[in-house]
Design a protein around this motif. Sequence first.
Motif, short mmCIF file in Angstrom:
data_model
loop_
_atom_site.label_atom_id
_atom_site.label_comp_id
_atom_site.label_asym_id
_atom_site.label_seq_id
_atom_site.Cartn_x
_atom_site.Cartn_y
_atom_site.Cartn_z
N GLY A 150 -24.77 12.08 27.08
CA GLY A 150 -24.73 10.73 27.64
C GLY A 150 -26.04 10.24 28.22
N TRP A 152 -27.63 7.42 31.29
CA TRP A 152 -27.28 7.27 32.71
C TRP A 152 -26.77 5.90 33.10
CZ3 TRP A 152 -30.50 3.38 33.62
CH2 TRP A 152 -31.76 3.38 33.03
N ASN A 153 -26.71 4.96 32.17
CA ASN A 153 -26.36 3.60 32.62
C ASN A 153 -24.86 3.35 32.75
OD1 ASN A 153 -26.17 3.71 29.84
ND2 ASN A 153 -26.91 1.62 29.53
N LYS A 176 -22.22 16.64 27.87
CA LYS A 176 -23.33 16.80 28.82
C LYS A 176 -23.76 15.42 29.29
CE LYS A 176 -27.79 16.83 28.44
NZ LYS A 176 -28.11 16.06 29.67
N GLU A 179 -28.79 13.95 33.23
CA GLU A 179 -29.14 14.67 34.45
C GLU A 179 -29.31 13.70 35.63
OE1 GLU A 179 -30.72 14.48 31.61
OE2 GLU A 179 -32.92 14.43 31.80
N THR A 227 -25.68 9.15 23.17
CA THR A 227 -26.12 7.84 23.65
C THR A 227 -27.43 8.06 24.40
OG1 THR A 227 -23.87 7.02 23.83
CG2 THR A 227 -25.52 5.86 25.10
N GLY A 228 -28.48 7.44 23.92
CA GLY A 228 -29.79 7.66 24.54
C GLY A 228 -30.86 6.81 23.86
N SER A 229 -32.10 7.20 24.07
CA SER A 229 -33.22 6.41 23.55
C SER A 229 -33.52 6.78 22.09
CB SER A 229 -34.45 6.67 24.41
OG SER A 229 -34.78 8.04 24.32
N THR A 232 -35.28 10.29 21.64
CA THR A 232 -34.32 11.41 21.75
C THR A 232 -33.43 11.43 20.51
OG1 THR A 232 -34.34 11.22 24.15
CG2 THR A 232 -32.51 12.43 23.19
N GLU A 250 -26.03 6.33 19.32
CA GLU A 250 -26.03 5.03 20.02
C GLU A 250 -27.35 4.94 20.78
OE1 GLU A 250 -24.07 2.60 19.84
OE2 GLU A 250 -22.22 3.37 19.00
N LEU A 251 -28.30 4.20 20.24
CA LEU A 251 -29.66 4.28 20.77
C LEU A 251 -30.12 2.95 21.37
CD1 LEU A 251 -31.04 6.47 17.84
CD2 LEU A 251 -29.94 7.21 19.96
N GLY A 252 -31.41 2.80 21.54
CA GLY A 252 -31.96 1.67 22.28
C GLY A 252 -32.09 0.41 21.44
N CYS A 284 -28.09 -1.24 26.98
CA CYS A 284 -28.77 -1.02 25.68
C CYS A 284 -28.79 -2.27 24.82
CB CYS A 284 -28.08 0.10 24.95
SG CYS A 284 -26.31 -0.17 24.80
N GLU A 381 -38.69 -1.55 24.24
CA GLU A 381 -37.53 -1.57 25.14
C GLU A 381 -38.00 -1.22 26.56
OE1 GLU A 381 -34.54 1.63 25.03
OE2 GLU A 381 -33.00 0.08 25.11
N PHE A 383 -35.78 -1.55 29.44
CA PHE A 383 -34.59 -1.02 30.11
C PHE A 383 -34.66 -1.28 31.61
CE2 PHE A 383 -30.92 1.99 30.06
CZ PHE A 383 -30.27 1.34 29.03
P1 NAD Z 1 -32.67 9.62 27.01
O1 NAD Z 1 -32.86 9.53 25.54
O2 NAD Z 1 -33.83 9.98 27.85
O3 NAD Z 1 -31.53 10.72 27.35
C1 NAD Z 1 -30.24 10.62 26.82
C2 NAD Z 1 -29.55 11.97 26.92
O4 NAD Z 1 -30.15 12.87 25.99
C3 NAD Z 1 -29.66 12.65 28.29
O5 NAD Z 1 -28.42 13.26 28.59
C4 NAD Z 1 -30.75 13.71 28.07
O6 NAD Z 1 -30.65 14.83 28.92
C5 NAD Z 1 -30.48 14.11 26.63
N1 NAD Z 1 -31.62 14.69 25.90
C6 NAD Z 1 -32.94 14.48 26.09
N2 NAD Z 1 -33.65 15.19 25.19
C7 NAD Z 1 -32.77 15.84 24.40
C8 NAD Z 1 -32.90 16.70 23.27
N3 NAD Z 1 -34.09 17.04 22.76
N4 NAD Z 1 -31.78 17.18 22.70
C9 NAD Z 1 -30.55 16.84 23.17
N5 NAD Z 1 -30.37 16.02 24.24
C10 NAD Z 1 -31.47 15.52 24.85
O7 NAD Z 1 -32.01 8.23 27.44
P2 NAD Z 1 -31.70 7.71 28.92
O8 NAD Z 1 -33.00 7.39 29.58
O9 NAD Z 1 -30.75 8.62 29.59
O10 NAD Z 1 -30.92 6.35 28.60
C11 NAD Z 1 -31.54 5.15 28.28
C12 NAD Z 1 -31.54 4.93 26.79
O11 NAD Z 1 -30.21 4.99 26.29
C13 NAD Z 1 -32.05 3.56 26.41
O12 NAD Z 1 -32.90 3.65 25.30
C14 NAD Z 1 -30.79 2.80 26.05
O13 NAD Z 1 -30.98 1.71 25.18
C15 NAD Z 1 -29.95 3.87 25.44
N6 NAD Z 1 -28.53 3.50 25.47
C16 NAD Z 1 -27.90 3.19 24.29
C17 NAD Z 1 -26.56 2.80 24.30
C18 NAD Z 1 -25.83 2.43 23.02
O14 NAD Z 1 -24.61 2.43 23.03
N7 NAD Z 1 -26.51 2.11 21.93
C19 NAD Z 1 -25.87 2.75 25.50
C20 NAD Z 1 -26.53 3.09 26.67
C21 NAD Z 1 -27.87 3.47 26.64
#
Ligand code: NAD
Length: 484
Positions: A150, A152-153, A176, A179, A227-229, A232, A250-252, A284, A381, A383
């Motif tokens: 996941g 953090w938002n 997971k 953090e 869900t992340g950037s 990642t 689900e990314l940025g 996002c 982005e 954010f």
């Molecule tokens: P992030 O990519 O830094 O982290 C996301 C998750 O991935 C965290 O739990 C992190 O610990 C984990 N992670 C980091 N490196 C990893 C690796 N190498 N392998 C496996 N897991 C790893 O993102 P963030 O800063 O927590 O969240 C913000 C981002 O999330 C923004 O880009 C936003 O647009 C995106 N987001 C997308 C959606 C969507 O539905 N499309 C929704 C919410 C947020």
Amino acid sequence: MKFQPKASHFINGVYVEDTNGAPIDVIYPATGEIIARLHSATPDIVDQALTRAKNAQAEWAAMSGTERGRILRRASDIMRDRNRALSILETHDTGKPLQETLVADATSGADALEYFGGLAASLTGEHIPLGGGDFVYTIREALGVCVGIGAWNYPTQIACWKGAPALACGNTMVFKPSETTPLSALQVAEILIEAGAPKGVYNVIQGYGDVGASLVTDPRVAKVSLTGSVPTGRKVYAAAADGMKHVTMELGGKSPMIVFDDADIENAVSGAILGNFYSSGQVCSNGTRVFVQKGVKEAFLKRLSERLATAKIGDPLDEDVNFGPMVSENQLNIALSYVEKGKAEGARLVFGGERMDGDGFYMQPTVFADVTDDMAIAREEIFGPVMSVLDFDTEEEVLARANDTEFGLAAGVFTNNLTRAHRIVAGFEAGTCYINTYNLAPVEAPFGGSKMSGVGRENSKLAINHFSEMKTVYVSMNDVEAPY
Ligand code: NAD
């Protein structure tokens, strides 16, 4: 500490601790105060979670869909009953105003549990006649152990948007959380047990990126939903590909919102506010590139500034407050660095731009006008609560510019011209589009991105296809003909 859980991880129905893992301090963004201290999962914790999830899967999948669905729907009811307590926890974890968390977090998670709980009993294969009495039938099967990772938002929402369809299909999950916001997923795990889920069906382990990475590469894992950037996502997708695992990404984004001069300006301003400043801009799908047709540009900026001046910024636990701090000092500094970039690139700062006094991670809602397509604030982005307003003349021009990005999460258009609205949406390169509104994400509708913004869809019946696969069975009712 105020929100210290019983232990860091929740595995096989109980809290588990291993203090050898790196510490994770949970900080309340409104004050900077540490409200809990957890530990990142050690390799032993990762192994325990995956072993328990693997052991629980066959029994869970063997239950009828009706039984699985009933448990998910019961969990949904418990979440709704505890909405206020869960929202207060979410506000402490994320800093988002209670006014928002009361309606957009546990309630959205409960919607997912209710919706996929309702679908569980109807998940079937089909019968395909082949002629001559022969036929094929398909069996919809669970994938196995699914990993959810996941951002953090929206921590509660993400834990449920991934867990509910996975469990409805008969998978088990190791989730997971980020953090930065590790607390609320533990509540989701507890509630599922209380609702009757067998032990090991939904497990939560904490950790930084390295813990996520070790989950993704484990051979026991069949599917990864992140869900992340985008950076990642690229790493996780590549690691999952090595094991030929299913993925949802689900990314940025850097989504466009287009305001034509025939639009209802008050509605367009409302859409731009929701699409840039809800959750202090940490959404996002935000429409952070607001293209406004030249004839209405100054009127739009005037109303936007007038309405932003009435935003109530402050203590997120005060239910009148509608704009809270950012999630962390780090995220605040990233957003502030883009304000400096915008100024240096020659954009016109028309509102906000400053960090606010105090220990919390607050900045003002910020609007730049006269932004051009090549500026970093229009391409990357952020954010955070930083809106870029760009001018345009024609429909053809603005559509090309709106699509000129590697991202493709969302896009919106405000116009009172019906045919133009549908023409624009047909031309958008984005997974989720809006006409005369912005940033809705009900569980009934598919949600997800195109281009670099993602792979697969969450929510709606489509999510079922991302958490199950079909087994094809050929049945002959006739003798077998062989050539010799
Ligand atoms: P992030 O990519 O830094 O982290 C996301 C998750 O991935 C965290 O739990 C992190 O610990 C984990 N992670 C980091 N490196 C990893 C690796 N190498 N392998 C496996 N897991 C790893 O993102 P963030 O800063 O927590 O969240 C913000 C981002 O999330 C923004 O880009 C936003 O647009 C995106 N987001 C997308 C959606 C969507 O539905 N499309 C929704 C919410 C947020």
